[in-house]
Design a protein around this motif. Structure first.
Motif, PDB file in Angstrom:
ATOM      1  N   GLY A 188       0.839  -1.211   0.000  1.00  0.00           N
ATOM      2  CA  GLY A 188       0.000   0.000   0.000  1.00  0.00           C
ATOM      3  C   GLY A 188       0.870   1.257   0.000  1.00  0.00           C
ATOM      4  O   GLY A 188       0.632   2.192  -0.775  1.00  0.00           O
ATOM      5  N   ASP A 189       1.902   1.293   0.860  1.00  0.00           N
ATOM      6  CA  ASP A 189       2.799   2.461   0.913  1.00  0.00           C
ATOM      7  C   ASP A 189       3.525   2.644  -0.426  1.00  0.00           C
ATOM      8  O   ASP A 189       3.686   3.769  -0.910  1.00  0.00           O
ATOM      9  N   MET A 190       3.965   1.530  -1.005  1.00  0.00           N
ATOM     10  CA  MET A 190       4.684   1.634  -2.292  1.00  0.00           C
ATOM     11  C   MET A 190       3.774   2.224  -3.366  1.00  0.00           C
ATOM     12  O   MET A 190       4.199   3.075  -4.153  1.00  0.00           O
ATOM     13  N   LEU A 191       2.515   1.764  -3.382  1.00  0.00           N
ATOM     14  CA  LEU A 191       1.587   2.260  -4.409  1.00  0.00           C
ATOM     15  C   LEU A 191       1.245   3.729  -4.175  1.00  0.00           C
ATOM     16  O   LEU A 191       1.211   4.531  -5.116  1.00  0.00           O
ATOM     17  N   ARG A 192       1.032   4.098  -2.896  1.00  0.00           N
ATOM     18  CA  ARG A 192       0.706   5.512  -2.613  1.00  0.00           C
ATOM     19  C   ARG A 192       1.876   6.426  -2.978  1.00  0.00           C
ATOM     20  O   ARG A 192       1.682   7.523  -3.490  1.00  0.00           O
ATOM     21  N   LEU A 193       3.096   5.940  -2.739  1.00  0.00           N
ATOM     22  CA  LEU A 193       4.276   6.747  -3.099  1.00  0.00           C
ATOM     23  C   LEU A 193       4.347   6.912  -4.624  1.00  0.00           C
ATOM     24  O   LEU A 193       4.593   8.013  -5.130  1.00  0.00           O
ATOM     25  N   ALA A 194       4.104   5.822  -5.339  1.00  0.00           N
ATOM     26  CA  ALA A 194       4.147   5.886  -6.809  1.00  0.00           C
ATOM     27  C   ALA A 194       3.094   6.874  -7.329  1.00  0.00           C
ATOM     28  O   ALA A 194       3.348   7.644  -8.261  1.00  0.00           O
ATOM     29  N   ILE A 195       1.926   6.879  -6.695  1.00  0.00           N
ATOM     30  CA  ILE A 195       0.868   7.814  -7.109  1.00  0.00           C
ATOM     31  C   ILE A 195       1.312   9.252  -6.830  1.00  0.00           C
ATOM     32  O   ILE A 195       1.207  10.132  -7.686  1.00  0.00           O
ATOM     33  N   ALA A 196       1.853   9.470  -5.632  1.00  0.00           N
ATOM     34  CA  ALA A 196       2.274  10.831  -5.246  1.00  0.00           C
ATOM     35  C   ALA A 196       3.388  11.325  -6.167  1.00  0.00           C
ATOM     36  O   ALA A 196       3.452  12.514  -6.490  1.00  0.00           O
ATOM     37  N   GLN A 197       4.242  10.413  -6.623  1.00  0.00           N
ATOM     38  CA  GLN A 197       5.356  10.821  -7.489  1.00  0.00           C
ATOM     39  C   GLN A 197       4.965  10.885  -8.961  1.00  0.00           C
ATOM     40  O   GLN A 197       5.769  11.286  -9.793  1.00  0.00           O
ATOM     41  N   GLY A 198       3.732  10.422  -9.269  1.00  0.00           N
ATOM     42  CA  GLY A 198       3.253  10.496 -10.653  1.00  0.00           C
ATOM     43  C   GLY A 198       4.011   9.593 -11.609  1.00  0.00           C
ATOM     44  O   GLY A 198       4.131   9.903 -12.799  1.00  0.00           O
ATOM     45  N   THR A 199       4.538   8.457 -11.132  1.00  0.00           N
ATOM     46  CA  THR A 199       5.250   7.525 -12.023  1.00  0.00           C
ATOM     47  C   THR A 199       4.241   6.773 -12.903  1.00  0.00           C
ATOM     48  O   THR A 199       3.028   6.856 -12.680  1.00  0.00           O
ATOM     49  N   ASP A 200       4.765   6.005 -13.878  1.00  0.00           N
ATOM     50  CA  ASP A 200       3.882   5.210 -14.745  1.00  0.00           C
ATOM     51  C   ASP A 200       3.048   4.248 -13.908  1.00  0.00           C
ATOM     52  O   ASP A 200       1.849   4.097 -14.123  1.00  0.00           O
ATOM     53  N   VAL A 201       3.725   3.584 -12.937  1.00  0.00           N
ATOM     54  CA  VAL A 201       2.997   2.665 -12.058  1.00  0.00           C
ATOM     55  C   VAL A 201       1.914   3.443 -11.301  1.00  0.00           C
ATOM     56  O   VAL A 201       0.766   3.012 -11.210  1.00  0.00           O
ATOM     57  N   GLY A 202       2.280   4.598 -10.790  1.00  0.00           N
ATOM     58  CA  GLY A 202       1.329   5.427 -10.040  1.00  0.00           C
ATOM     59  C   GLY A 202       0.088   5.745 -10.855  1.00  0.00           C
ATOM     60  O   GLY A 202      -1.040   5.622 -10.375  1.00  0.00           O
ATOM     61  N   ARG A 203       0.307   6.112 -12.129  1.00  0.00           N
ATOM     62  CA  ARG A 203      -0.851   6.445 -12.985  1.00  0.00           C
ATOM     63  C   ARG A 203      -1.706   5.203 -13.237  1.00  0.00           C
ATOM     64  O   ARG A 203      -2.925   5.268 -13.268  1.00  0.00           O
TER      65      ARG A 203
END
Ligand code: AMP
Length: 226
Positions: A32-47
């Motif tokens: 969950g933390d990894m996904l939230r970080l990816a979202i906050a950083q706007g990475t491809d995974v995050g999107r």
């Protein structure tokens, strides 16, 4: 020590994982933390995962498998890890075994957190997080010192998008249906340690350490070397 923590949202897995990580000297890996970080950083995974995470739905298995495989291959997992948030389904449990077997590794124990439903709703609906450092607070059980700001960096605290009451209910319903087969999978392999996690954090930490056969009265350094 390679550990998995299983339990419903709000069971206190994150809190216990951070403590165990410090005690045992192994990384805390929270999907969950990894996904939230990816979202906050706007990475491809995050999107790719944003919509799933914010609505409390599970991210597709193939994507989670890649994320977990890459993370578990990082060198800091050499002496073990505490995996929090994965696996969430029987299929993910089988995938995790496969990922570990590929590297000649296997799990040591799986800790299942048991908590009463009303306690969970209470905990989740009051939960607040710091968007800067990720620290967790609770309006009632662990309020910040200063009017809804993070004690560490002063950032205004926010409620996680998936901690709204309507999302909480659907997350908990989804959890119950999916977790029992996962618990059974590990019970059959004699890896499962069930812990009553309805009490305050210190009591729960003690129970987990006792269940894992770790002497919690010994100083942290000694436990870490053991
Ligand atoms: P958590 O912080 O563990 O409650 O996870 C927050 C959200 O991240 C979940 O509601 C899912 O949308 C996503 N997520 C985390 N771990 C997984 C997983 N193992 N499989 C699928 N989705 C996940």
């Amino acid at each position: 020590m390679r550990l998995v923590l299983l339990g419903p949202p709000g069971a206190g897995k994150g809190t216990q994982a951070r403590r165990l990580s410090g005690l045992l000297g192994v990384p805390h890996i929270s999907t969950g933390d990894m996904l939230r970080l990816a979202i906050a950083q706007g990475t491809d995974v995050g999107r790719a995962v944003r919509e799933f995470v914010e609505s409390g739905r599970l991210v597709p298995d193939e994507l989670m498998e890649e994320i977990v495989r890459i993370r578990l291959r990082q060198p800091d997992t050499g002496s073990g890890f505490i995996l929090d948030g994965y696996p969430r389904t029987l299929r993910q449990a089988e995938t995790l075994d496969r990922i570990l077997t590929e590297d000649g590794r296997r799990l040591d124990r799986v800790v299942l957190f048991r908590v009463d439903l009303n306690v969970l709703v209470d905990r989740l609906s009051g939960r607040l997080v710091c968007p800067t450092c990720g620290a967790n607070y609770h309006r009632k059980f662990h309020p910040p010192k200063d009017d809804l700001r993070c004690d560490r960096d002063g950032t205004p605290l926010v409620q996680r998008a998936d901690d709204r009451p309507e999302t909480i209910r659907s997350r908990l319903a989804g959890y119950a249906a999916q977790m029992e087969p996962v618990a059974d999978y590990y019970r059959r392999r004699s890896l499962l340690l069930e812990v009553d996690a309805g009490d305050a954090p210190d009591a729960v930490t003690d129970r987990i350490l006792r269940g894992l056969g770790i002497d919690s009265d010994r100083p942290f350094d000694e436990v870490r070397r053991a």
